[in-house]
Design a protein around this motif. Sequence first.
Motif, PDB file in Angstrom:
ATOM      1  N   GLY A   3      -3.664  16.143  35.337  1.00 20.71           N
ATOM      2  CA  GLY A   3      -4.296  14.679  35.320  1.00 20.71           C
ATOM      3  C   GLY A   3      -5.756  15.195  35.427  1.00 20.71           C
ATOM      4  N   TYR A   4      -6.104  16.210  35.884  1.00 15.87           N
ATOM      5  CA  TYR A   4      -7.554  16.492  36.039  1.00 15.87           C
ATOM      6  C   TYR A   4      -7.904  17.211  34.730  1.00 15.87           C
ATOM      7  CZ  TYR A   4      -7.855  15.573  40.864  1.00 15.87           C
ATOM      8  OH  TYR A   4      -7.899  14.785  42.246  1.00 15.87           O
ATOM      9  N   LEU A   5      -7.012  17.919  34.041  1.00 14.58           N
ATOM     10  CA  LEU A   5      -7.075  18.782  32.874  1.00 14.58           C
ATOM     11  C   LEU A   5      -7.175  17.757  31.865  1.00 14.58           C
ATOM     12  CD1 LEU A   5      -5.089  21.742  33.295  1.00 14.58           C
ATOM     13  CD2 LEU A   5      -7.403  21.525  33.464  1.00 14.58           C
ATOM     14  N   ASP A   6      -6.427  16.585  31.810  1.00 16.95           N
ATOM     15  CA  ASP A   6      -6.655  15.511  30.731  1.00 16.95           C
ATOM     16  C   ASP A   6      -7.851  14.888  30.493  1.00 16.95           C
ATOM     17  OD1 ASP A   6      -3.823  16.124  30.081  1.00 16.95           O
ATOM     18  OD2 ASP A   6      -3.012  14.489  30.902  1.00 16.95           O
ATOM     19  N   LEU A   7      -8.604  14.949  31.825  1.00 13.02           N
ATOM     20  CA  LEU A   7      -9.745  14.223  31.749  1.00 13.02           C
ATOM     21  C   LEU A   7     -11.122  15.316  31.457  1.00 13.02           C
ATOM     22  CD1 LEU A   7      -9.657  12.119  35.123  1.00 13.02           C
ATOM     23  CD2 LEU A   7      -9.727  11.409  32.777  1.00 13.02           C
ATOM     24  N   ASP A   8     -10.497  16.718  30.981  1.00  7.42           N
ATOM     25  CA  ASP A   8     -11.426  17.609  30.773  1.00  7.42           C
ATOM     26  C   ASP A   8     -12.313  18.060  31.803  1.00  7.42           C
ATOM     27  OD1 ASP A   8     -10.471  17.874  28.127  1.00  7.42           O
ATOM     28  OD2 ASP A   8     -11.888  16.412  27.417  1.00  7.42           O
ATOM     29  N   ILE A  48      -9.743   6.390  39.787  1.00  2.00           N
ATOM     30  CA  ILE A  48     -11.332   6.231  39.763  1.00  2.00           C
ATOM     31  C   ILE A  48     -12.113   6.858  38.834  1.00  2.00           C
ATOM     32  CG2 ILE A  48     -13.289   6.448  41.292  1.00  2.00           C
ATOM     33  CD1 ILE A  48     -11.932   5.925  43.541  1.00  2.00           C
ATOM     34  N   LEU A  49     -11.666   8.256  38.447  1.00  2.00           N
ATOM     35  CA  LEU A  49     -12.334   9.096  37.474  1.00  2.00           C
ATOM     36  C   LEU A  49     -12.053   8.659  36.492  1.00  2.00           C
ATOM     37  CD1 LEU A  49     -11.701  12.643  39.037  1.00  2.00           C
ATOM     38  CD2 LEU A  49     -13.844  11.533  38.726  1.00  2.00           C
ATOM     39  N   LYS A  50     -10.999   8.126  35.940  1.00  2.00           N
ATOM     40  CA  LYS A  50     -10.739   7.614  34.560  1.00  2.00           C
ATOM     41  C   LYS A  50     -11.811   6.503  34.028  1.00  2.00           C
ATOM     42  CE  LYS A  50      -5.832   8.857  34.414  1.00  2.00           C
ATOM     43  NZ  LYS A  50      -4.327   8.313  34.500  1.00  2.00           N
ATOM     44  N   SER A  51     -12.249   5.702  35.010  1.00  2.00           N
ATOM     45  CA  SER A  51     -12.954   4.877  34.615  1.00  2.00           C
ATOM     46  C   SER A  51     -14.396   4.966  34.682  1.00  2.00           C
ATOM     47  CB  SER A  51     -12.877   3.466  35.640  1.00  2.00           C
ATOM     48  OG  SER A  51     -13.429   3.924  37.131  1.00  2.00           O
ATOM     49  N   TRP A  52     -14.909   6.392  35.161  1.00  2.00           N
ATOM     50  CA  TRP A  52     -16.314   6.763  35.084  1.00  2.00           C
ATOM     51  C   TRP A  52     -16.416   8.170  34.160  1.00  2.00           C
ATOM     52  CZ3 TRP A  52     -20.714   5.224  37.228  1.00  2.00           C
ATOM     53  CH2 TRP A  52     -20.611   4.429  38.171  1.00  2.00           C
ATOM     54  N   ARG A  53     -15.312   8.670  33.818  1.00  2.00           N
ATOM     55  CA  ARG A  53     -15.212   9.837  33.073  1.00  2.00           C
ATOM     56  C   ARG A  53     -16.219   9.812  31.837  1.00  2.00           C
ATOM     57  NH1 ARG A  53     -16.566  13.880  31.747  1.00  2.00           N
ATOM     58  NH2 ARG A  53     -15.504  15.787  31.149  1.00  2.00           N
ATOM     59  N   ASP A  54     -16.436   8.920  31.042  1.00  2.00           N
ATOM     60  CA  ASP A  54     -17.132   8.936  29.815  1.00  2.00           C
ATOM     61  C   ASP A  54     -18.796   8.859  30.446  1.00  2.00           C
ATOM     62  OD1 ASP A  54     -15.173   8.873  28.167  1.00  2.00           O
ATOM     63  OD2 ASP A  54     -15.229   6.737  27.820  1.00  2.00           O
ATOM     64  N   LEU A  78      -1.244  28.375  38.025  1.00  2.00           N
ATOM     65  CA  LEU A  78      -2.365  29.127  37.539  1.00  2.00           C
ATOM     66  C   LEU A  78      -2.520  29.341  36.120  1.00  2.00           C
ATOM     67  CD1 LEU A  78      -3.584  30.852  40.897  1.00  2.00           C
ATOM     68  CD2 LEU A  78      -5.033  29.922  39.124  1.00  2.00           C
ATOM     69  N   PRO A  79      -1.002  30.040  35.654  1.00  2.00           N
ATOM     70  CA  PRO A  79      -1.307  30.096  34.329  1.00  2.00           C
ATOM     71  C   PRO A  79      -1.422  28.931  33.465  1.00  2.00           C
ATOM     72  CG  PRO A  79       0.509  31.312  35.387  1.00  2.00           C
ATOM     73  CD  PRO A  79      -0.100  30.464  36.360  1.00  2.00           C
ATOM     74  N   SER A  80      -1.131  27.779  33.936  1.00  2.00           N
ATOM     75  CA  SER A  80      -1.292  26.694  33.094  1.00  2.00           C
ATOM     76  C   SER A  80      -2.626  26.304  32.821  1.00  2.00           C
ATOM     77  CB  SER A  80      -0.484  25.393  33.472  1.00  2.00           C
ATOM     78  OG  SER A  80       0.913  25.882  33.702  1.00  2.00           O
ATOM     79  N   VAL A  81      -3.857  26.706  33.552  1.00  2.00           N
ATOM     80  CA  VAL A  81      -5.012  26.175  33.423  1.00  2.00           C
ATOM     81  C   VAL A  81      -5.574  26.905  32.202  1.00  2.00           C
ATOM     82  CG1 VAL A  81      -7.279  26.174  34.671  1.00  2.00           C
ATOM     83  CG2 VAL A  81      -5.346  26.133  35.898  1.00  2.00           C
ATOM     84  N   PRO A  82      -6.257  26.196  31.291  1.00  2.00           N
ATOM     85  CA  PRO A  82      -6.915  26.855  30.234  1.00  2.00           C
ATOM     86  C   PRO A  82      -8.007  27.772  30.646  1.00  2.00           C
ATOM     87  CG  PRO A  82      -6.453  24.434  29.733  1.00  2.00           C
ATOM     88  CD  PRO A  82      -6.003  24.482  31.437  1.00  2.00           C
ATOM     89  N   ALA A  83      -8.174  28.790  30.007  1.00  2.00           N
ATOM     90  CA  ALA A  83      -9.216  29.621  30.307  1.00  2.00           C
ATOM     91  C   ALA A  83     -10.648  29.088  30.574  1.00  2.00           C
ATOM     92  CB  ALA A  83      -9.246  30.825  29.363  1.00  2.00           C
ATOM     93  N   GLU A  84     -10.964  28.091  29.535  1.00  2.00           N
ATOM     94  CA  GLU A  84     -12.207  27.645  29.283  1.00  2.00           C
ATOM     95  C   GLU A  84     -12.498  26.381  30.503  1.00  2.00           C
ATOM     96  OE1 GLU A  84      -9.506  25.258  26.651  1.00  2.00           O
ATOM     97  OE2 GLU A  84      -9.943  27.386  27.151  1.00  2.00           O
ATOM     98  N   ARG A  85     -11.469  26.421  31.209  1.00  2.65           N
ATOM     99  CA  ARG A  85     -11.449  25.215  32.469  1.00  2.65           C
ATOM    100  C   ARG A  85     -11.491  25.865  33.942  1.00  2.65           C
ATOM    101  NH1 ARG A  85     -14.104  21.043  30.582  1.00  2.65           N
ATOM    102  NH2 ARG A  85     -13.485  20.487  28.607  1.00  2.65           N
TER     103      ARG A  85
END
Length: 281
Positions: free
Chosen positions: A176-181, A151-157, A203-210
């Motif tokens: 998947g969530y990180l790929d959607l920024d 659902i989010l992919k179709s609305w993300r923009d 947790l170490p895989s989550v970018p600091a800015e996210r």
Amino acid sequence: MLASPFAEPLSPLIDIGVNLVDKAFAGDQEEVLERARSAGLTGLLLTGTDVKVSEQSLRLAAKHSHWLRTTAGVHPHQASDWSTQVASQVADLLREPLVVAAGETGLDFNRNFSTPVEQEKAFEAQLELAAEAGKPLFIHEREAGERMLAILKSWRDAIPGGVVHCFTGDKATLFGYLDLDLHVGFTGWVCDERRGTSLWPLLPSVPAERLLIETDAPWLLPRTARPKPKKGRNEPGLLPWVVAKIAELRQVEPQQLAWETSHNAQRLFNLPDSFITGNPS
């Protein structure tokens, strides 16, 4: 004053998920806010889970507007209550400057207090309202990652960002969530040695800015907190225990984590500088 894992309060420190108008805080709401301040918190984002709670949270945020904001929406548990009238009320709330995100909205296929069909209808309606208001999402997801991502992919923009709050999912869903920024919020779940360990290697895989942090108070009391609160109730002043565990898992300094997550919250929710400085502007 609450006990802390740190000798000195961390600051800035923003809790992006607090159910402060819940009945658990009915008797000492102001004292809870005072303890949060003493613990170093410089900002709180209150959680709206239905129209009534969203309205109550907005009134409370207005009393403390230099460091409180709120979301407005309908939780998937209450999705069966969605109607034209509710949609109009949520739309009105999202026009309020102190309402900084649409939600708590999403999908919960774990408990199904509302049917999946009802949940998806209410969620997509709130996605549309968020897009119209130009505000980010405050998302709840339990055991519905695959459908949520679709659902989010179709609305993300159309949506100016969002956070999947209180993340408890698996690696595939996280990425998947990180790929959607999207941003991802973590709670005292990570402090639970019984059920939170699956999050530790993620947790170490989550970018600091996210990365964002939250208590989801009055629930999800950090099991690492010492001494254990007598009431067994979580509150925003216990956020430092969440910071301590996440900093340990990410192998970063707690103050660095507090700084990064606070600025992430400020950018995502367009918060004023007082949420960083701790001083009224």
